[in-house]
Motif scaffolding. Sequence first.
Motif, PDB file in Angstrom:
ATOM      1  N   ALA A  41       6.204   3.224   8.019  1.00 23.09           N
ATOM      2  CA  ALA A  41       6.636   4.003   6.604  1.00 23.09           C
ATOM      3  C   ALA A  41       7.572   2.820   5.970  1.00 23.09           C
ATOM      4  N   ILE A  42       7.907   3.338   4.765  1.00 20.47           N
ATOM      5  CA  ILE A  42       8.795   2.665   3.932  1.00 20.47           C
ATOM      6  C   ILE A  42      10.086   3.226   4.287  1.00 20.47           C
ATOM      7  N   LEU A  87      10.484   6.076  -7.323  1.00 17.33           N
ATOM      8  CA  LEU A  87       9.641   6.372  -5.862  1.00 17.33           C
ATOM      9  C   LEU A  87       9.846   7.792  -5.595  1.00 17.33           C
ATOM     10  N   TYR A  88       8.573   8.410  -5.346  1.00 18.43           N
ATOM     11  CA  TYR A  88       8.836   9.697  -4.524  1.00 18.43           C
ATOM     12  C   TYR A  88       9.011   9.652  -3.142  1.00 18.43           C
ATOM     13  N   ILE A  89      10.327  10.353  -2.669  1.00 21.98           N
ATOM     14  CA  ILE A  89      10.511  10.392  -1.443  1.00 21.98           C
ATOM     15  C   ILE A  89      10.077  11.439  -0.445  1.00 21.98           C
ATOM     16  N   LYS A 118       0.841  -1.095  -0.036  1.00 25.25           N
ATOM     17  CA  LYS A 118       0.008  -0.029  -0.137  1.00 25.25           C
ATOM     18  C   LYS A 118       0.850   1.358   0.068  1.00 25.25           C
ATOM     19  N   VAL A 119       1.950   1.399   0.718  1.00 25.49           N
ATOM     20  CA  VAL A 119       2.538   2.466   0.892  1.00 25.49           C
ATOM     21  C   VAL A 119       3.525   2.803  -0.320  1.00 25.49           C
ATOM     22  N   TRP A 120       4.157   1.601  -0.706  1.00 18.73           N
ATOM     23  CA  TRP A 120       4.767   1.734  -2.035  1.00 18.73           C
ATOM     24  C   TRP A 120       4.149   1.886  -3.226  1.00 18.73           C
ATOM     25  N   ASN A 121       3.066   1.352  -3.457  1.00 24.91           N
ATOM     26  CA  ASN A 121       2.323   1.729  -4.527  1.00 24.91           C
ATOM     27  C   ASN A 121       1.825   3.199  -4.714  1.00 24.91           C
ATOM     28  N   LYS A 122       1.884   3.747  -3.561  1.00 21.78           N
ATOM     29  CA  LYS A 122       1.112   5.259  -3.596  1.00 21.78           C
ATOM     30  C   LYS A 122       2.208   6.102  -3.950  1.00 21.78           C
ATOM     31  N   HIS A 123       3.723   5.481  -3.904  1.00 22.90           N
ATOM     32  CA  HIS A 123       4.690   6.454  -4.141  1.00 22.90           C
ATOM     33  C   HIS A 123       5.226   6.086  -5.432  1.00 22.90           C
ATOM     34  N   VAL A 124       4.763   5.317  -6.267  1.00 21.16           N
ATOM     35  CA  VAL A 124       5.397   4.966  -7.525  1.00 21.16           C
ATOM     36  C   VAL A 124       5.018   6.075  -8.573  1.00 21.16           C
TER      37      VAL A 124
END
Length: 456
Positions: free
Chosen positions: A138-139, A25-27, A8-14
């Motif tokens: 958090a990732i 990824l957005y940081i 979920k967290v990863w996909n939101k930031h791709v």
Amino acid sequence: MGLTLFDKVWNKHVLHGNEGEPQLLYIDLHLIHEVTSPQAFEGLRIQNRKLRRPDLTFATLDHNVPTIDIFNIKDEIANKQITTLQKNAKDFGVHIFDMGSDEQGIVHMVGPETGLTQPGKTIVCGDSHTATHGAFGAIAFGIGTSEVEHVFATQTLWQTKPKNLKIDINGQLPTGVYAKDIILYLINQYGVDFGTGYALEFTGETIKSLSMEARMTICNMAIEAGAKYGMMQPDEITFEYVKGRPYASNFNQSIDWWRTLYSDEDAHFDKVIELDVSNLEPQVTWGTNPEMGVNFSSPFPEIKDSNDERAYHYMGLKPGQKAEDIELGYVFLGSCTNARLSDLLEASRIVKGNKVHPNITAIVVPGSRKVKKEAEALGLDVIFKEAGFEWREPGCSMCLGMNPDQVPEGVHCASTSNRNFEGRQGKGARTHLVSPAMAAAVAINGRFVDVRKVVV
């Protein structure tokens, strides 16, 4: 198919790319310190580039700082790294938690303490123990200097999505056994590479019962299991910790999303490990990596390969010995693994009213100035000093040999830090990783004892 917390967290930031190949990824948050940032800043200057998001970049000084006289930096390289970060922060508009400031401390402590660390964020730092922040959902992961420069310039990073590994931990921890023992036991049982290629999610009733500080201890050492990422589902304990902190003004707007950050019941995990901690013992490492550890009551194992043989030679130990046989000379209570207020409180309960053993040099290094002030307000500094501990200023200190705090060659040290590599705490230093309670018990008794019989 449901999604894991990590998914979920990863996909939101791709921002770009397909799963199974590198993705951009957005940081959300970039934390930096004095050791891994100078070359990256210089790279920006050479390319005539600006820092993309100075408002999402925060600096602190921790690895090289002295813990006795913090402004008297005698090592030329350490002084150069510190002054360079101070200059770079000024030149590029980065907020720095500077020497002696109320917010200064170890990078993985000031992030959570200030409220910068929050659920659902992507967080990077040029430091391998960045997985600590994953305790908030958090990732968070460590990056190299070239990647630091990439984030500086673009606020993005190319990464390949790892597989998912669930570590389900249940049962009530026995008295005298702690979060540090959980992660040491897992690494002892499954090795220093069982997490390689995976994002670890720690789940189960045991994890849910832990404080945020204990959760951070476990995620901190995900890297010692070979994983870049260690995560835990954010819950009411997480939200209560974050609420009201200086950089958490977005709390009310974000909490509804944070509550969606959990692994769905039908989420796919590529691997699952289960652990019942009901009978877990205190852990002590005997060798030169975190995998080389035993239950307190167990003898050190037989030599199975050349790595074991080298470790025994370096440590001056033999198979069949037990932890209580080790002649100890130092105790270090500190590091980004175990220098939080709860760690110092637990240790102080054992130390109170006792004296440090004549054979032991014992130091306490709070992980941040905030922790130091809170501990002093509770009188913990008095307890430690009256017992014969040295009470120091915050920093990474004896966790690694990059500052004046080092273990003498050939001396055994009971340490609350995260690594026991050859030379990690100084040339020839012999490190044994333990919980804060065990370290405190060593300081008083001069040797390893069954801390379950000490804690009341």
